[in-house]
Enzyme design. Sequence first.
Site, PDB file in Angstrom:
ATOM      1  N   LYS A  35      -0.798  10.377  57.901  1.00  0.00           N
ATOM      2  CA  LYS A  35      -0.324   9.588  59.057  1.00  0.00           C
ATOM      3  C   LYS A  35       1.131   9.162  58.869  1.00  0.00           C
ATOM      4  CE  LYS A  35      -4.698   7.871  60.799  1.00  0.00           C
ATOM      5  NZ  LYS A  35      -5.526   6.754  61.224  1.00  0.00           N
ATOM      6  N   PHE A 262     -26.624 -25.344  80.733  1.00  0.00           N
ATOM      7  CA  PHE A 262     -28.069 -25.474  80.561  1.00  0.00           C
ATOM      8  C   PHE A 262     -28.743 -24.283  81.243  1.00  0.00           C
ATOM      9  CE2 PHE A 262     -32.117 -27.980  81.520  1.00  0.00           C
ATOM     10  CZ  PHE A 262     -32.572 -27.880  80.230  1.00  0.00           C
ATOM     11  N   CYS A 268     -34.978 -19.570  93.398  1.00  0.00           N
ATOM     12  CA  CYS A 268     -34.695 -18.128  93.517  1.00  0.00           C
ATOM     13  C   CYS A 268     -34.546 -17.398  92.190  1.00  0.00           C
ATOM     14  CB  CYS A 268     -33.436 -17.911  94.346  1.00  0.00           C
ATOM     15  SG  CYS A 268     -33.666 -18.449  96.038  1.00  0.00           S
TER      16      CYS A 268
HETATM   17  N1  NAD Z   1      -9.385   1.224  68.942  1.00  0.00           N
HETATM   18  C1  NAD Z   1      -9.377   0.308  69.902  1.00  0.00           C
HETATM   19  O1  NAD Z   1      -9.411   0.625  71.084  1.00  0.00           O
HETATM   20  C2  NAD Z   1      -9.312  -1.151  69.558  1.00  0.00           C
HETATM   21  C3  NAD Z   1      -9.041  -2.059  70.569  1.00  0.00           C
HETATM   22  C4  NAD Z   1      -8.962  -3.413  70.251  1.00  0.00           C
HETATM   23  C5  NAD Z   1      -9.161  -3.837  68.953  1.00  0.00           C
HETATM   24  N2  NAD Z   1      -9.443  -2.933  67.982  1.00  0.00           N
HETATM   25  C6  NAD Z   1      -9.609  -3.425  66.603  1.00  0.00           C
HETATM   26  O2  NAD Z   1      -8.397  -3.179  65.908  1.00  0.00           O
HETATM   27  C7  NAD Z   1      -8.651  -2.834  64.545  1.00  0.00           C
HETATM   28  C8  NAD Z   1      -8.074  -1.456  64.246  1.00  0.00           C
HETATM   29  O3  NAD Z   1      -8.739  -0.511  65.055  1.00  0.00           O
HETATM   30  P1  NAD Z   1      -8.269   1.000  65.130  1.00  0.00           P
HETATM   31  O4  NAD Z   1      -9.151   1.667  66.138  1.00  0.00           O
HETATM   32  O5  NAD Z   1      -6.796   1.067  65.290  1.00  0.00           O
HETATM   33  O6  NAD Z   1      -8.678   1.498  63.655  1.00  0.00           O
HETATM   34  P2  NAD Z   1      -8.401   2.929  62.999  1.00  0.00           P
HETATM   35  O7  NAD Z   1      -9.588   3.207  62.144  1.00  0.00           O
HETATM   36  O8  NAD Z   1      -7.989   3.915  64.037  1.00  0.00           O
HETATM   37  O9  NAD Z   1      -7.127   2.672  62.094  1.00  0.00           O
HETATM   38  C9  NAD Z   1      -7.144   1.857  60.977  1.00  0.00           C
HETATM   39  C10 NAD Z   1      -6.037   2.335  60.054  1.00  0.00           C
HETATM   40  O10 NAD Z   1      -5.947   1.436  58.967  1.00  0.00           O
HETATM   41  C11 NAD Z   1      -5.587   2.201  57.824  1.00  0.00           C
HETATM   42  N3  NAD Z   1      -5.841   1.426  56.612  1.00  0.00           N
HETATM   43  C12 NAD Z   1      -6.994   1.150  55.986  1.00  0.00           C
HETATM   44  N4  NAD Z   1      -6.774   0.426  54.869  1.00  0.00           N
HETATM   45  C13 NAD Z   1      -5.447   0.233  54.795  1.00  0.00           C
HETATM   46  C14 NAD Z   1      -4.591  -0.446  53.878  1.00  0.00           C
HETATM   47  N5  NAD Z   1      -5.093  -1.065  52.821  1.00  0.00           N
HETATM   48  N6  NAD Z   1      -3.281  -0.445  54.126  1.00  0.00           N
HETATM   49  C15 NAD Z   1      -2.768   0.176  55.203  1.00  0.00           C
HETATM   50  N7  NAD Z   1      -3.521   0.839  56.095  1.00  0.00           N
HETATM   51  C16 NAD Z   1      -4.834   0.867  55.899  1.00  0.00           C
HETATM   52  C17 NAD Z   1      -6.435   3.452  57.972  1.00  0.00           C
HETATM   53  O11 NAD Z   1      -5.945   4.517  57.163  1.00  0.00           O
HETATM   54  C18 NAD Z   1      -6.293   3.720  59.466  1.00  0.00           C
HETATM   55  O12 NAD Z   1      -5.198   4.551  59.738  1.00  0.00           O
HETATM   56  C19 NAD Z   1     -10.162  -2.945  64.375  1.00  0.00           C
HETATM   57  O13 NAD Z   1     -10.479  -4.221  63.909  1.00  0.00           O
HETATM   58  C20 NAD Z   1     -10.673  -2.746  65.779  1.00  0.00           C
HETATM   59  O14 NAD Z   1     -11.940  -3.350  65.957  1.00  0.00           O
HETATM   60  C21 NAD Z   1      -9.502  -1.594  68.255  1.00  0.00           C
END
Ligand code: NAD
Length: 436
Positions: A35, A262, A268
């Site tokens: 990435k 509550f 209804c």
């Molecule tokens: N995908 C969505 O549509 C969405 C929307 C709102 C909120 N979220 C929330 O946002 C957060 C991220 O979601 P996402 O879909 O982007 O996740 P994702 O799995 O696509 O990406 C997470 C990234 O974090 C990286 N990562 C893991 N450990 C790491 C570290 N120690 N240092 C640096 N990078 C590290 C991974 O390699 C990965 O690229 C989650 O908590 C998710 O619930 C996601």
Amino acid sequence: MEISIFGLGYVGTVCGACLAKSGHRIVGVDVSDHKVELINSGRAPIVEAGLPELIAEVVEAGRLSASQDSMSAVLETEVSIVCVGTPSRDDGSLDTRYLEQVCHEIGTALKEKADYHLVVIRSTILPGAVMEVLLPILERESGKKAGVDFGLAMNPEFLRESTAIADFYEPEMTVIGEFDKRSGDILENLYAGIEAPIVRQSIEVAEMIKYTCNVWHATKVSFANEIGSIAKAVGVDGRTVMKIVCEDKKLNISSYYMRPGFAFGGSCLPKDVRALTHLGRHLDVEMPLLDSLMESNKSHITKGYKLISSFGKKKIGFFGISFKAGTDDLRESPLVDLVEKLYGKGYQIKIYDKNVDYARLHGANRDYIEYVIPHVSNLLNSDMSAVIDHAEIIVIGNPAEEFKTLVQQQYPDKIVVDLVGFMEGTTDAFQNGICW
Ligand SMILES: NC(=O)c1ccc[n+]([C@@H]2O[C@H](COP(=O)([O-])OP(=O)(O)OC[C@H]3O[C@@H](n4cnc5c(N)ncnc54)[C@H](O)[C@@H]3O)[C@@H](O)[C@H]2O)c1
């Protein structure tokens, strides 16, 4: 601003590219070298409309780069936004290990940094976790204090994949959960160019808002599917039904009913929920959500009973016994259920409800009151002050305007249980409501 973004997944990449487009300098950090390479070569690591062009543009302009060096990323920026994944474990619990790891790394870097730094948690995380799990890691690893040496905020993400860039620029709102004012101010400043209301709250409220939104969305989908299934079983197109249902912006698609308080009741809702779910069962339609409604409702009446009985007092004054203000209709009032439960256990109850009292004396509802619930009828009292004098516990049952004074006039010797939410905002209210 100089900003580091931890986690280059859907959230981190979109957020980083959009903030870079807005003029900030972003360094993205990810454990995945693939990435990091993709971003640095100006390519998007995820599939998202408009993102390849945006990444190419901001990388070319020198405003977005990526790295695996978390120490330098923190040292060279003013704000770190954490967007790593928080997946489900097999048992359904939330796996916070990536967040903990990143906070460990940020804390270690903060130890080396003299300047103030803001840490923003954008990943979805359960209420309480930022303060109870992440803050201690940051403070322990850095040897510094939040609110003094570094700032902390929770900034939930609401983007939808496939329209993520538009959602970034046009959110319905930006929620900032702040540890302190300084943290919130910096974050608010970051969103200065975005035309959306900024909501500033505690970190725990922000955490809870995110889950509430997603669980609400899931509830909507399940509801529409279950209604559609029953409709289909009776030969009706559920899509037409739901489309028309959504046209009603007063009761259906609105904030109406969306308030913890509550149980529902009246002539209804309970009757119609029972009838439709009975029909569904008869037609062999699975509808676990709709089937759960009466059970959920009953649990709130039980909660009301438990709260009132927890005070160890016997004399109770009910203010409002009909299911809502301005009606004398007592059919299936959950307050009648609550009174019956307490009465059966020997509580001494007096009830004041102007409308019901009037109906008892003059109205069409008199027969119901006198013959169906005569025991409750005997507890009615037309004299509000007599009911106040009697009560060790005042229960506000419905939101009639005249009951507001009961909350405003503080009775030092009485406990007020507010089932409708007049006491909103006070600490007492928080303890003496059953769903808030
Ligand atoms: N995908 C969505 O549509 C969405 C929307 C709102 C909120 N979220 C929330 O946002 C957060 C991220 O979601 P996402 O879909 O982007 O996740 P994702 O799995 O696509 O990406 C997470 C990234 O974090 C990286 N990562 C893991 N450990 C790491 C570290 N120690 N240092 C640096 N990078 C590290 C991974 O390699 C990965 O690229 C989650 O908590 C998710 O619930 C996601």
